[in-house]
Structure formats: C-alpha cells, structure tokens
Design a protein around this motif. Structure first.
Motif, PDB file in Angstrom:
ATOM      1  N   UNK A 122       0.832  -1.202   0.000  1.00  0.00           N
ATOM      2  CA  UNK A 122       0.000   0.000   0.000  1.00  0.00           C
ATOM      3  C   UNK A 122       0.868   1.254   0.000  1.00  0.00           C
ATOM      4  N   UNK A 123       0.240   2.367  -0.382  1.00  0.00           N
ATOM      5  CA  UNK A 123       0.844   3.697  -0.278  1.00  0.00           C
ATOM      6  C   UNK A 123      -0.084   4.528   0.586  1.00  0.00           C
ATOM      7  N   UNK A 124       0.451   5.151   1.606  1.00  0.00           N
ATOM      8  CA  UNK A 124      -0.386   5.983   2.465  1.00  0.00           C
ATOM      9  C   UNK A 124      -0.613   7.338   1.806  1.00  0.00           C
ATOM     10  N   UNK A 125      -1.533   8.110   2.369  1.00  0.00           N
ATOM     11  CA  UNK A 125      -1.791   9.439   1.801  1.00  0.00           C
ATOM     12  C   UNK A 125      -0.600  10.362   1.998  1.00  0.00           C
ATOM     13  N   UNK A 126       0.306   9.988   2.901  1.00  0.00           N
ATOM     14  CA  UNK A 126       1.534  10.756   3.117  1.00  0.00           C
ATOM     15  C   UNK A 126       2.662  10.351   2.195  1.00  0.00           C
ATOM     16  N   UNK A 127       2.452   9.272   1.396  1.00  0.00           N
ATOM     17  CA  UNK A 127       3.451   8.850   0.433  1.00  0.00           C
ATOM     18  C   UNK A 127       4.377   7.753   0.918  1.00  0.00           C
ATOM     19  N   UNK A 128       4.070   7.128   2.059  1.00  0.00           N
ATOM     20  CA  UNK A 128       4.909   6.045   2.569  1.00  0.00           C
ATOM     21  C   UNK A 128       4.430   4.713   1.994  1.00  0.00           C
ATOM     22  N   UNK A 129       5.377   3.883   1.563  1.00  0.00           N
ATOM     23  CA  UNK A 129       5.066   2.561   1.032  1.00  0.00           C
ATOM     24  C   UNK A 129       5.319   1.528   2.120  1.00  0.00           C
ATOM     25  N   UNK A 130       4.376   0.602   2.274  1.00  0.00           N
ATOM     26  CA  UNK A 130       4.503  -0.429   3.299  1.00  0.00           C
ATOM     27  C   UNK A 130       3.665  -1.634   2.906  1.00  0.00           C
ATOM     28  N   UNK A 131       3.825  -2.710   3.690  1.00  0.00           N
ATOM     29  CA  UNK A 131       3.059  -3.934   3.481  1.00  0.00           C
ATOM     30  C   UNK A 131       2.059  -4.077   4.629  1.00  0.00           C
ATOM     31  N   UNK A 132       0.834  -4.454   4.298  1.00  0.00           N
ATOM     32  CA  UNK A 132      -0.195  -4.632   5.315  1.00  0.00           C
ATOM     33  C   UNK A 132       0.136  -5.873   6.128  1.00  0.00           C
ATOM     34  N   UNK A 177       6.898  -1.629  12.706  1.00  0.00           N
ATOM     35  CA  UNK A 177       5.456  -1.787  12.521  1.00  0.00           C
ATOM     36  C   UNK A 177       4.785  -0.483  12.898  1.00  0.00           C
ATOM     37  N   UNK A 178       3.897  -0.006  12.032  1.00  0.00           N
ATOM     38  CA  UNK A 178       3.215   1.271  12.246  1.00  0.00           C
ATOM     39  C   UNK A 178       1.715   1.066  12.211  1.00  0.00           C
ATOM     40  N   UNK A 179       1.005   1.734  13.105  1.00  0.00           N
ATOM     41  CA  UNK A 179      -0.442   1.650  13.168  1.00  0.00           C
ATOM     42  C   UNK A 179      -1.032   2.886  12.497  1.00  0.00           C
ATOM     43  N   UNK A 180      -1.846   2.682  11.468  1.00  0.00           N
ATOM     44  CA  UNK A 180      -2.464   3.775  10.723  1.00  0.00           C
ATOM     45  C   UNK A 180      -3.974   3.628  10.748  1.00  0.00           C
ATOM     46  N   UNK A 181      -4.671   4.727  10.607  1.00  0.00           N
ATOM     47  CA  UNK A 181      -6.113   4.687  10.392  1.00  0.00           C
ATOM     48  C   UNK A 181      -6.360   4.192   8.975  1.00  0.00           C
ATOM     49  N   UNK A 182      -7.459   3.486   8.764  1.00  0.00           N
ATOM     50  CA  UNK A 182      -7.762   2.986   7.409  1.00  0.00           C
ATOM     51  C   UNK A 182      -7.888   4.135   6.421  1.00  0.00           C
ATOM     52  N   UNK A 183      -8.371   5.268   6.906  1.00  0.00           N
ATOM     53  CA  UNK A 183      -8.541   6.431   6.022  1.00  0.00           C
ATOM     54  C   UNK A 183      -7.207   6.963   5.503  1.00  0.00           C
ATOM     55  N   UNK A 184      -6.094   6.567   6.133  1.00  0.00           N
ATOM     56  CA  UNK A 184      -4.782   7.056   5.717  1.00  0.00           C
ATOM     57  C   UNK A 184      -4.207   6.241   4.566  1.00  0.00           C
ATOM     58  N   UNK A 185      -4.879   5.156   4.151  1.00  0.00           N
ATOM     59  CA  UNK A 185      -4.404   4.357   3.027  1.00  0.00           C
ATOM     60  C   UNK A 185      -4.862   5.036   1.744  1.00  0.00           C
ATOM     61  N   UNK A 186      -3.905   5.454   0.932  1.00  0.00           N
ATOM     62  CA  UNK A 186      -4.225   6.170  -0.302  1.00  0.00           C
ATOM     63  C   UNK A 186      -4.460   5.259  -1.487  1.00  0.00           C
ATOM     64  N   UNK A 187      -3.719   4.135  -1.546  1.00  0.00           N
ATOM     65  CA  UNK A 187      -3.848   3.234  -2.694  1.00  0.00           C
ATOM     66  C   UNK A 187      -3.322   1.857  -2.327  1.00  0.00           C
ATOM     67  N   UNK A 188      -3.969   0.846  -2.890  1.00  0.00           N
ATOM     68  CA  UNK A 188      -3.474  -0.520  -2.806  1.00  0.00           C
ATOM     69  C   UNK A 188      -2.766  -0.797  -4.119  1.00  0.00           C
TER      70      UNK A 188
END
Length: 166
Positions: free
Chosen positions: A43-53, A70-81
């Motif tokens: 995934x890519x977050x809305x902040x532009x960070x790439x990570x794996x779920x 490991x980082x905890x994000x709100x689902x709304x912060x996921x910009x793209x799969x």
C-alpha cells in the motif's frame, strides 16, 4: 416570465447535484478499496509512505514499513493498494521483465542474420562524413593558385563586416 427567472437556479442546482454524485462515487470506491485490504498487500499511504499490510482491524491497519518497524495507521490514511509488480518495482527496485513486453519499432530485429549485409547499415563502419563548414584556409588548399588566376577576373576576399552593397 417566472420560468426564465428560475432557469439559472435550476441549472445551478442540477450542476451541484451532478458534482456531489461524482464525489460520492469516488468516496465509495475509496471505502471499498480500504475494506478489501488483506495482509500481505502493498500500500501507499496518503503521506506517500510505502509499506506492506500486516494486520487489518475495523478502523486501523498495522503496516510493516521495514525490518522491525510496525506502524499503526487509520484505514482512512491508506491512499492506494498497489499491485505486486508495482510495489516491488517501487520499494525493492525489482523491474518486471520488460523485454517480453517490448515490440520492436521495425522488423529488422526479427530478420537479423549472422552474415554482414551490404546495405546502408554497414556504412556506419566507414569513415564518418564531415558536414561542417570549411575554413578559408581549406578552400585555398582545395584548388591550386594557378587555376584561380586563370579564371579571369578574381574577386578580392571579403572579411567579416564587408558586403556587396554600395
């Protein structure tokens, strides 16, 4: 007359309805995308960070951003799969085998032989052609001085700044 005064308002309200419908449609697509998140997806977050779920909860997503991170994000912060190919290309620098996808510009690569051909492509091995201007000194060496004198009337050489105008 009252219909003509209401027409601009009707058009304005219609445009607003159309705009809100398209915005709601995009918003629903984003919600569906976030609800379909699965562990292992890139995934890519809305902040532009790439990570794996790593883990998906009701309102949060645990992301693996690297070894031991490991980082905890709100689902709304996921910009793209991202697709696996796209994620690997961006994060790991692994390029997809593009040679199988490339179509040649011409058919010459399909008909190549091991024998050298006698066409224009072999001319590239010859001496390069000089397309530059020749200097005045080169002009003097090209033609003997006697030949220039035999031509009859010889014009004096012009220097920069001189012209034929009188």
């Amino acid at each position: 007359m009252s219909l003509m005064t209401l027409l601009p308002f009707v058009v304005l309200i219609g445009a607003m309805v159309l705009m809100t419908r398209s915005a709601k449609k995009k918003q629903q697509q984003a919600v569906d995308m976030r609800n379909q998140l699965q562990p292992g997806s890139g995934v890519r977050t809305i902040g532009g960070m790439y990570a794996t779920v790593k883990e998906v909860n009701e309102d949060t997503v645990l992301l693996d951003a690297g070894p031991g991170v490991d980082l905890l994000f709100a689902k709304n912060a996921i910009g793209a799969v991202l697709t696996d190919d796209e994620y690997n290309r961006i994060v790991h620098g692994i390029e997809h085998d593009l040679k199988s996808d490339v179509v040649p510009d011409d058919a010459s690569s399909l008909t190549e032989t091991d024998e050298p051909s006698d066409d224009a492509s072999s001319a590239s091995d010859d001496k390069p052609i000089d397309l530059g201007k020749k200097d005045a000194a080169d002009d003097a060496t090209d033609e003997p001085a006697e030949a220039k004198a035999d031509e009859g009337e010889a014009e004096p050489k012009k220097t920069d700044g001189e012209s034929d105008a009188k």
